[in-house]
Design a protein around this motif. Structure first.
Motif, PDB file in Angstrom:
ATOM      1  N   LEU A 191       4.077   4.943  -7.237  1.00 33.98           N
ATOM      2  CA  LEU A 191       3.467   4.555  -8.515  1.00 33.98           C
ATOM      3  C   LEU A 191       2.759   5.738  -9.165  1.00 33.98           C
ATOM      4  O   LEU A 191       2.817   5.919 -10.382  1.00 33.98           O
ATOM      5  N   ARG A 192       2.094   6.535  -8.347  1.00 31.43           N
ATOM      6  CA  ARG A 192       1.399   7.710  -8.880  1.00 31.43           C
ATOM      7  C   ARG A 192       2.385   8.684  -9.510  1.00 31.43           C
ATOM      8  O   ARG A 192       2.141   9.221 -10.603  1.00 31.43           O
ATOM      9  N   GLN A 193       3.518   8.908  -8.848  1.00 28.87           N
ATOM     10  CA  GLN A 193       4.519   9.812  -9.403  1.00 28.87           C
ATOM     11  C   GLN A 193       5.143   9.235 -10.668  1.00 28.87           C
ATOM     12  O   GLN A 193       5.431   9.971 -11.624  1.00 28.87           O
TER      13      GLN A 193
ATOM     14  N   MET B  65      -4.632  -4.582  -4.878  1.00 23.66           N
ATOM     15  CA  MET B  65      -4.012  -3.649  -5.805  1.00 23.66           C
ATOM     16  C   MET B  65      -4.643  -3.653  -7.193  1.00 23.66           C
ATOM     17  O   MET B  65      -4.254  -2.840  -8.034  1.00 23.66           O
ATOM     18  N   VAL B  66      -5.591  -4.528  -7.443  1.00 22.17           N
ATOM     19  CA  VAL B  66      -6.248  -4.558  -8.759  1.00 22.17           C
ATOM     20  C   VAL B  66      -6.826  -3.201  -9.148  1.00 22.17           C
ATOM     21  O   VAL B  66      -6.707  -2.769 -10.305  1.00 22.17           O
ATOM     22  N   PRO B  67      -7.461  -2.454  -8.230  1.00 27.01           N
ATOM     23  CA  PRO B  67      -8.034  -1.156  -8.647  1.00 27.01           C
ATOM     24  C   PRO B  67      -7.008  -0.052  -8.874  1.00 27.01           C
ATOM     25  O   PRO B  67      -7.395   1.040  -9.300  1.00 27.01           O
ATOM     26  N   CYS B  68      -5.735  -0.288  -8.569  1.00 24.05           N
ATOM     27  CA  CYS B  68      -4.736   0.781  -8.676  1.00 24.05           C
ATOM     28  C   CYS B  68      -4.646   1.273 -10.120  1.00 24.05           C
ATOM     29  O   CYS B  68      -4.314   0.497 -11.023  1.00 24.05           O
TER      30      CYS B  68
ATOM     31  N   ARG C 224       3.665   7.278 -12.826  1.00 28.28           N
ATOM     32  CA  ARG C 224       2.692   7.430 -13.903  1.00 28.28           C
ATOM     33  C   ARG C 224       2.630   8.870 -14.381  1.00 28.28           C
ATOM     34  O   ARG C 224       2.487   9.144 -15.586  1.00 28.28           O
ATOM     35  N   HIS C 225       2.730   9.809 -13.448  1.00 28.28           N
ATOM     36  CA  HIS C 225       2.711  11.230 -13.825  1.00 28.28           C
ATOM     37  C   HIS C 225       3.919  11.557 -14.704  1.00 28.28           C
ATOM     38  O   HIS C 225       3.798  12.292 -15.694  1.00 28.28           O
ATOM     39  N   ALA C 226       5.084  11.019 -14.342  1.00 22.48           N
ATOM     40  CA  ALA C 226       6.300  11.334 -15.075  1.00 22.48           C
ATOM     41  C   ALA C 226       6.425  10.545 -16.366  1.00 22.48           C
ATOM     42  O   ALA C 226       7.069  10.998 -17.312  1.00 22.48           O
ATOM     43  N   LEU C 227       5.818   9.347 -16.423  1.00 22.08           N
ATOM     44  CA  LEU C 227       5.947   8.455 -17.584  1.00 22.08           C
ATOM     45  C   LEU C 227       4.561   8.011 -18.043  1.00 22.08           C
ATOM     46  O   LEU C 227       4.191   6.835 -17.928  1.00 22.08           O
ATOM     47  N   PRO C 228       3.767   8.922 -18.580  1.00 17.61           N
ATOM     48  CA  PRO C 228       2.377   8.571 -18.916  1.00 17.61           C
ATOM     49  C   PRO C 228       2.251   7.468 -19.956  1.00 17.61           C
ATOM     50  O   PRO C 228       1.248   6.745 -19.973  1.00 17.61           O
ATOM     51  N   GLY C 229       3.250   7.306 -20.819  1.00 21.16           N
ATOM     52  CA  GLY C 229       3.144   6.291 -21.862  1.00 21.16           C
ATOM     53  C   GLY C 229       3.897   5.012 -21.579  1.00 21.16           C
ATOM     54  O   GLY C 229       3.886   4.090 -22.415  1.00 21.16           O
TER      55      GLY C 229
ATOM     56  N   VAL D 296       0.834  -1.204   0.000  1.00 17.56           N
ATOM     57  CA  VAL D 296       0.000   0.000   0.000  1.00 17.56           C
ATOM     58  C   VAL D 296       0.868   1.254   0.000  1.00 17.56           C
ATOM     59  O   VAL D 296       0.586   2.233  -0.703  1.00 17.56           O
ATOM     60  N   LEU D 297       1.966   1.224   0.761  1.00 21.57           N
ATOM     61  CA  LEU D 297       2.823   2.408   0.877  1.00 21.57           C
ATOM     62  C   LEU D 297       3.579   2.729  -0.400  1.00 21.57           C
ATOM     63  O   LEU D 297       4.185   3.803  -0.506  1.00 21.57           O
TER      64      LEU D 297
END
Length: 305
Positions: free
Chosen positions: A28-30, A52-55, A32-37, A22-23
């Motif tokens: 992961l969010r950062q 973690m399936v809904p992440c 995805r923000h930095a590497l959207p593709g 979870v931590l």
């Protein structure tokens, strides 16, 4: 650090406990923000998969294959060009190396046996210092250093490159604002800066390059070791600094709202001509302590200097 471009296929290996998985979500969010593709995979213990399936930040979830041969094949078939190993595992780093992963980032503390750990960093391209047992940094912030290693959003969660490493509390001073009518005489902050220094705070000053002379004047007048970051940080780096900070002292300006968003514990806002109720940091759940500073004049708020 090896020369590299932004990864297109990367895998993240969190520790093998559900809470640790979870931590890793803020990292992961950062990413995805930095590497959207990019294709981002997450390798988890089996029990954490349903959680973690809904992440929304990952493209694939997988579990560790059983047996060394199967694990070797799993690494090779993944075709990853970067691996972030948040486990204290030298074996995962070795398998990633053998599979040709060109940038392997992990903690320098690795488990050598059930009872023995050591600072080795074997088979890693980039080693992240593992936090001491008595650290004051949240583990989420420590994980954020993996972004620095990939040269993604440099320094967003790792202000060490500005000389702010260590365990002392951090205060951020921001005397810049787009509207001149929000400004104050910088010398009025000197008693506060001296008090913060006596309390053991490191003090970082932020703003545009044009604000740097103001802070140099404060440093000269105060004799304090102020870290003048004006013009040295990109705007997107500021939330990471504020996330590390214990206190923000700012004019009525954007950093107040950034600090509220990332959870800076204490915010002191200077509201001269503006309405501290209307423009206070938004904190509906009461996470932060906010102290507005202003004079109770009958003419305010007037938006006039």
């Amino acid at each position: 650090m090896p020369a590299h471009s932004a990864p297109q296929r990367l895998i993240v290996l969190p520790p093998r406990f559900i809470g640790d998985c979870v931590l890793v979500v803020p990292l992961l969010r950062q990413l995805r923000h930095a590497l959207p593709g990019a294709h981002i995979a997450l390798r988890l213990p089996k029990g954490a998969i349903p959680l973690m399936v809904p992440c929304p930040y990952v493209d694939a979830l997988e579990t560790d294959a059983k047996g060394l041969s199967a694990q070797d094949r799993q690494w090779r078939e993944g075709g990853y060009d970067a691996a972030l190993i948040l486990r204290t595992s030298w074996k995962d780093a070795l398998l990633a190396r053998l599979a040709g992963v060109r940038h392997i980032v992990g903690y320098d503390q690795q488990r050598l046996s059930r009872t023995r750990v050591a600072r080795r960093g074997w088979f890693l391209h980039t080693r992240i210092p593992y936090s001491a047992l008595d650290t004051r940094d949240h583990q989420i912030l420590t994980h954020g250093r993996f972004l620095e290693a990939l040269e993604l959003w440099p320094g967003a969660l790792a202000p060490e490159r500005f000389g702010l490493e260590g365990e002392r509390p951090l205060a951020v001073l921001h005397l810049a604002a787009a509207s001149r009518n929000k400004g104050i005489d910088p010398a009025k902050t000197l008693p506060t800066l001296h008090w913060l220094h006596r309390q053991g705070y490191r003090i970082a000053c932020t703003g545009l390059a044009a604000d740097a002379p103001t802070y140099e004047g404060l440093r000269s007048a105060s004799g304090l070791p102020l870290a003048n970051l004006a013009g040295r940080m990109a705007l997107e780096e500021l939330p990471g600094l504020l996330q590390r900070a214990n206190l923000l002292l700012s004019l009525d300006s954007a950093p107040i709202h950034m600090a509220a968003a990332v959870g800076t514990p204490s915010i002191v806002g200077v509201y001269g001509a503006t309405n501290e109720r209307q423009w206070a940091p938004w904190d509906p759940v009461g996470r932060i302590r906010f102290e507005p500073v202003y004079l109770s004049l009958p003419c305010r708020p007037c938006h006039a200097k």
